[in-house]
Scaffold this active site. Sequence first.
Site, mmCIF file in Angstrom:
data_model
loop_
_atom_site.group_PDB
_atom_site.id
_atom_site.type_symbol
_atom_site.label_atom_id
_atom_site.label_comp_id
_atom_site.label_asym_id
_atom_site.label_seq_id
_atom_site.Cartn_x
_atom_site.Cartn_y
_atom_site.Cartn_z
ATOM 1 N N CYS A 65 46.311 42.456 -50.471
ATOM 2 C CA CYS A 65 47.459 41.874 -51.165
ATOM 3 C C CYS A 65 47.450 40.353 -51.038
ATOM 4 C CB CYS A 65 48.754 42.435 -50.587
ATOM 5 S SG CYS A 65 50.223 41.862 -51.473
ATOM 6 N N CYS A 69 53.917 37.964 -47.063
ATOM 7 C CA CYS A 69 55.073 38.529 -46.355
ATOM 8 C C CYS A 69 54.756 38.650 -44.863
ATOM 9 C CB CYS A 69 55.431 39.889 -46.929
ATOM 10 S SG CYS A 69 55.661 39.915 -48.728
ATOM 11 N N CYS A 72 54.256 42.179 -43.013
ATOM 12 C CA CYS A 72 53.453 43.231 -43.629
ATOM 13 C C CYS A 72 52.006 43.234 -43.147
ATOM 14 C CB CYS A 72 53.488 43.085 -45.154
ATOM 15 S SG CYS A 72 52.628 44.418 -46.016
ATOM 16 N N CYS A 109 56.707 59.230 -53.773
ATOM 17 C CA CYS A 109 56.767 57.781 -53.937
ATOM 18 C C CYS A 109 55.335 57.249 -54.021
ATOM 19 C CB CYS A 109 57.492 57.151 -52.765
ATOM 20 S SG CYS A 109 59.169 57.806 -52.529
ATOM 21 N N CYS A 142 58.788 58.295 -57.927
ATOM 22 C CA CYS A 142 59.218 56.903 -57.761
ATOM 23 C C CYS A 142 57.958 56.052 -57.660
ATOM 24 C CB CYS A 142 60.065 56.750 -56.506
ATOM 25 S SG CYS A 142 60.642 55.066 -56.190
ATOM 26 N N CYS A 202 65.713 51.856 -56.754
ATOM 27 C CA CYS A 202 65.535 52.123 -55.329
ATOM 28 C C CYS A 202 65.213 50.780 -54.678
ATOM 29 C CB CYS A 202 64.401 53.124 -55.116
ATOM 30 S SG CYS A 202 63.973 53.409 -53.378
ATOM 31 N N ARG A 272 68.268 56.118 -47.050
ATOM 32 C CA ARG A 272 67.040 56.710 -46.517
ATOM 33 C C ARG A 272 66.614 55.984 -45.246
ATOM 34 N NH1 ARG A 272 63.289 55.775 -50.617
ATOM 35 N NH2 ARG A 272 64.477 57.372 -51.707
#
Length: 352
Positions: A65, A69, A72, A109, A142, A202, A272
């Site tokens: 990626c 962040c 992460c 998901c 999702c 979501c 959740r």
Amino acid sequence: MTSYDQLVDRVLASADATAQDALAVLRTPDDEVMGLVAAISRLRREHFGMTVKVNYLVNLRSGLCPEDCGYCSQALGSTSEILRYTWLSEDEALAQAQAGLRGGATRVCMVASGRGPSERDIDRVAGMVDAIKSEHPQVEVCACLGLLKDGQAERLREAGVDAYNHNINTAESHHDSIVTTHTYEDRVRTVAKAQGAGLSACSGLIAGLGESDEQLVEALVALRELGSESIPINFLIPFDGTPKQQTWELSPLRCIKILAAARLLAPAAEIRIAAGREMHLRSLQATGLHLANSIFLGDYLTAEGQAADDDLALLADNGFVVLGSPDDESGPREDHPVIRRRGAGTQTPANA
């Protein structure tokens, strides 16, 4: 009657809880937490009874990626020891989804690392969704693919995707301290694009990123105002090799207070318990489910969860019922966002 019961009575009478109410919940003395749970759990039971929705993650693409962040393990600059791979094949994605469905999941998901999907990526995911729904037409799907470009949410909706996950992660006032390669507004804009295409929103947060109580409440209020119908509450997993390594700000009781604040501010939302459940709630996982009504089954994206059988035993031992199981007598909720989208006045995908 406790002050918490009075607060819940007010919410049950259709009054929105305020930011100050949520702040007071976060600052509940530890020796009053069980009383807090007893009161706030009335909101959970009002909307969801004792059902727990089980979700299952399929990690379509891991690592690689370009975003920075700080929390992460997949981010630019991370040296975390994780699996890194490009896209799963359609058959591999289907096989993983089926594993979750066999365990009782009703929502799959589908997650891919990266800033956002290309048009080819959208085509690839559309094919996977078609394969899953051809075999399991009632499953909710999702997608979580990053920042969306114009028209991409509509293409996902046409392919049979029911919901789109894109977390705001933290308060706007705290956002720039955890990532610099995209803005808070970028994230809000993607949630709006998903909603505009008819996808269920979501969006949730990560607790334990150095935010203040006020910033945590700021994020929860923002999620309510965004209209997030499903709110994942993640608890920071401090991966080695990331800027947040060895960051330990959470205790089990702190996590319970966060879940209580989330339920208070969004009483009818699917709350959740997501990443970090086992690590931070520990022996209070079942207590957390008297506030939340949804979990992930098994592993997360780059971190192991507890065994799926242990998750299901945890639910059964504490009197919870898996949504959609033979023991679930609640039936489909007509106000559920996916039911609404499949009902009259909506465009129903051919394979839904």
